[in-house]
Scaffold this active site. Structure first.
Site, PDB file in Angstrom:
ATOM      1  N   GLN A  27       0.830  -1.211   0.000  1.00 13.42           N
ATOM      2  CA  GLN A  27       0.000   0.000   0.000  1.00 13.42           C
ATOM      3  C   GLN A  27       0.861   1.256   0.000  1.00 13.42           C
ATOM      4  O   GLN A  27       0.530   2.254  -0.642  1.00 13.42           O
ATOM      5  CB  GLN A  27      -0.903  -0.022   1.242  1.00 13.42           C
ATOM      6  N   LYS A  67       1.974   1.696  -3.546  1.00 10.41           N
ATOM      7  CA  LYS A  67       0.801   1.966  -4.391  1.00 10.41           C
ATOM      8  C   LYS A  67       0.332   3.405  -4.200  1.00 10.41           C
ATOM      9  O   LYS A  67       0.069   4.133  -5.158  1.00 10.41           O
ATOM     10  CB  LYS A  67      -0.330   1.006  -3.980  1.00 10.41           C
ATOM     11  N   LYS A 125      -2.634  -0.680   6.725  1.00 11.39           N
ATOM     12  CA  LYS A 125      -3.636  -1.718   6.446  1.00 11.39           C
ATOM     13  C   LYS A 125      -4.066  -2.301   7.784  1.00 11.39           C
ATOM     14  O   LYS A 125      -3.299  -2.262   8.755  1.00 11.39           O
ATOM     15  CB  LYS A 125      -3.018  -2.823   5.583  1.00 11.39           C
ATOM     16  N   ASP A 131     -11.938  -3.365   2.267  1.00 13.47           N
ATOM     17  CA  ASP A 131     -11.135  -4.379   1.563  1.00 13.47           C
ATOM     18  C   ASP A 131     -11.996  -5.641   1.609  1.00 13.47           C
ATOM     19  O   ASP A 131     -13.230  -5.530   1.778  1.00 13.47           O
ATOM     20  CB  ASP A 131      -9.768  -4.569   2.252  1.00 13.47           C
ATOM     21  N   ASN A 144     -16.344  -6.530  -4.761  1.00  7.13           N
ATOM     22  CA  ASN A 144     -16.293  -5.147  -5.246  1.00  7.13           C
ATOM     23  C   ASN A 144     -15.399  -5.001  -6.481  1.00  7.13           C
ATOM     24  O   ASN A 144     -15.826  -4.467  -7.510  1.00  7.13           O
ATOM     25  CB  ASN A 144     -15.794  -4.244  -4.106  1.00  7.13           C
TER      26      ASN A 144
END
Ligand code: NDP
Length: 449
Positions: free
Chosen positions: A114, A117, A129, A169, A244
């Site tokens: 993350q 990213k 996270k 998530d 999702n």
């Protein structure tokens, strides 16, 4: 070169020695560090400042007890986590995962990914996270609410609009974010809308956030294919997952004229030779919270197969893994290549194992790595934070247009570094080098903290 390779190996050994059981974390560190050696060569100051040793150590990790009572009055105890990995570029930002497989190794791997990213998005967000080993499957709304309230009763001390901003998530969607936000608001007695993203549009959520990861994946893949004059229109596409990311990847792939023939859940996959009917998937997953096998009741032409890995044996031009980590192993990669796959776009986080990625690259499959290709979700979360600060809501089209530009920029900056320092099509190395340099430079600017 040898010097920096040795430095990277030293750090990898250090990580393995400190936490020998954290295989997922070790793998992601290896994936990043082994591809950034050219940047280390050009910037020896990073080694001197021990930037790698600092990056692989989370700034803070909290674990906590989450007790809750089910509808029958029975008491359960789950474990909650938040990994605050790196706040060089901005406050920690990253999702919450509720799944029985959640452990510290998985969350450290996700938080490490993350960080890079988020740097790629060009927006001011650090990496984090969190989550819990709680399984929302089969739980009533009331039970999910009680769990979320108990989880937030501890987490609220560690987060805030300028500290750490969680989102969804696996297992955490709009319903869970609503319950989490409600409890945070009650505990703080303050309407800090910017503390969570993925909120409902009527309480400061962003339009297009729900669609953003899946749409962003397709925007990235389209950039990658356009550069090779390959059109998505008419291509056969295999997608895994039906949550999702998968849902909105299918939606945008179909808009681009692709024929999506599969989707899956953790029990098995559906193959529909006529093309997946997304309305049915949404009805099963979003409305009834059912199982994907129910799809064939409505579409008898389709087949349902138990087990997830079989999805990669379906012949396709483009594969989009959108379920979970390590879902494409070497055998799956071999099956995809044997069936003529030309491109793989990672919607999930690290869905391909390291040997699978190498196999794709060795066989000239165009490969869009997760930290670049699925960054559209967190980028739109950062746009939600911007709207919350402004106390305004942008239109769907405005957000979608910004998302498209962000994905284009991520593609171009990754491609540029791949061309300059590695194989020109190696977007794994390109994305890693772009993101690493950005985080490392800011850490240097902040001194030894
Ligand atoms: P959801 O919970 O909405 O959907 C997850 C899907 O994957 C479900 O179909 C689920 O099936 C399936 N799945 C979960 N675990 C497994 C497993 N162990 N084996 C096989 N199938 C599994 O999650 P998301 O769509 O949000 O997330 C999917 C992936 O995308 C994750 O890797 C996540 O980290 C990543 N991601 C998500 C973002 C977001 O914005 N949501 C942003 C960037 C990345 P079942 O219903 O049976 O559990």
């Amino acid at each position: 070169m040898a010097d920096m390779k040795a430095y990277v190996n030293e750090v990898l050994d250090l990580v393995a020695k400190k936490d020998p059981n954290e295989v997922e974390f070790q793998n992601t560190v290896k994936e990043v560090l082994t591809t950034i050696i050219p940047v280390l060569e050009k910037n020896p100051q990073y080694k001197e400042a021990k930037i790698l040793e600092r990056m692989v150590e989370a700034e803070r990790i909290v674990t906590f007890r989450v007790p809750w009572q089910d509808d029958k009055g029975e008491i359960h105890v789950n474990r909650g986590f938040r990994v605050q990995m790196n706040s060089a570029i901005g406050p920690y930002k990253g999702g919450l995962r509720f799944h029985p497989s959640v452990n510290l190794s998985i969350l450290k791997f996700l938080a490490f990914e993350q960080t890079f990213k988020n740097a790629l998005t060009g927006l001011p967000i650090g990496g984090g996270k969190g989550g819990s080993d709680f399984d929302p499957k089969g739980k009533s709304d009331n039970e999910v609410m009680k769990f979320c309230q108990s989880f937030m009763t501890e987490l609220y001390r560690h987060i805030g609009p300028n500290i750490d901003i969680p989102a969804g998530d696996i297992g955490v969607g709009g319903r869970e974010i609503g319950y989490l936000f409600g409890q945070y608001k009650r505990l703080r007695d303050s309407y800090d809308a910017g503390v969570l993203t993925g909120k409902g549009v009527d309480y400061w959520g962003s339009l297009a956030r729900t669609e953003a990861t899946g749409y962003g994946l397709l925007y990235f893949v389209k950039n990658m294919l356009d550069a090779k004059n390959i059109d998505i229109n008419g291509k056969t596409i295999v997608v895994s997952g039906s949550g999702n990311v998968a849902t909105y990847a299918i939606e945008k792939a179909q808009t681009f004229g692709g024929k999506v023939v599969t989707c899956s859940d953790s029990n098995g996959y559906v193959y529909d030779p006529d093309g997946i009917k997304l309305d049915t998937v949404k009805e099963i997953k979003q409305v009834r919270r059912g199982r994907i096998k129910e799809y064939v009741e409505k579409h008898p032409n389709a087949e349902y197969h138990e087990g997830c890995s079989g999805v990669w044996t379906v012949k396709c031009d483009i594969a989009l893994p959108c379920a979970t980590q390590s879902e494409i192993n070497l055998d799956s990669a071999k099956a995809l290549v044997a069936n003529g796959v030309i491109a793989v776009g990672e919607g999930a986080n690290m869905p391909s194992t390291l040997d699978a990625i190498k196999y794709f690259q060795d066989h000239k499959v165009l490969f869009a790595p997760a930290k670049a290709a699925n960054a559209g979700g967190v980028a739109t979360s950062a746009l939600e934070m911007a709207q919350n600060s402004e106390r305004l809501q942008w239109t769907f089209e405005e957000v979608d247009e910004k998302l498209k530009n962000i994905m284009k920029n991520i593609y171009e900056s990754s491609k540029k570094n791949a061309e300059a320092f590695a194989d020109p099509d190696d977007l794994v190395a390109g994305a890693n080098m772009t993101a690493f340099k950005k985080v490392a430079d800011v850490m240097m600017a902040h001194g030894i903290v």
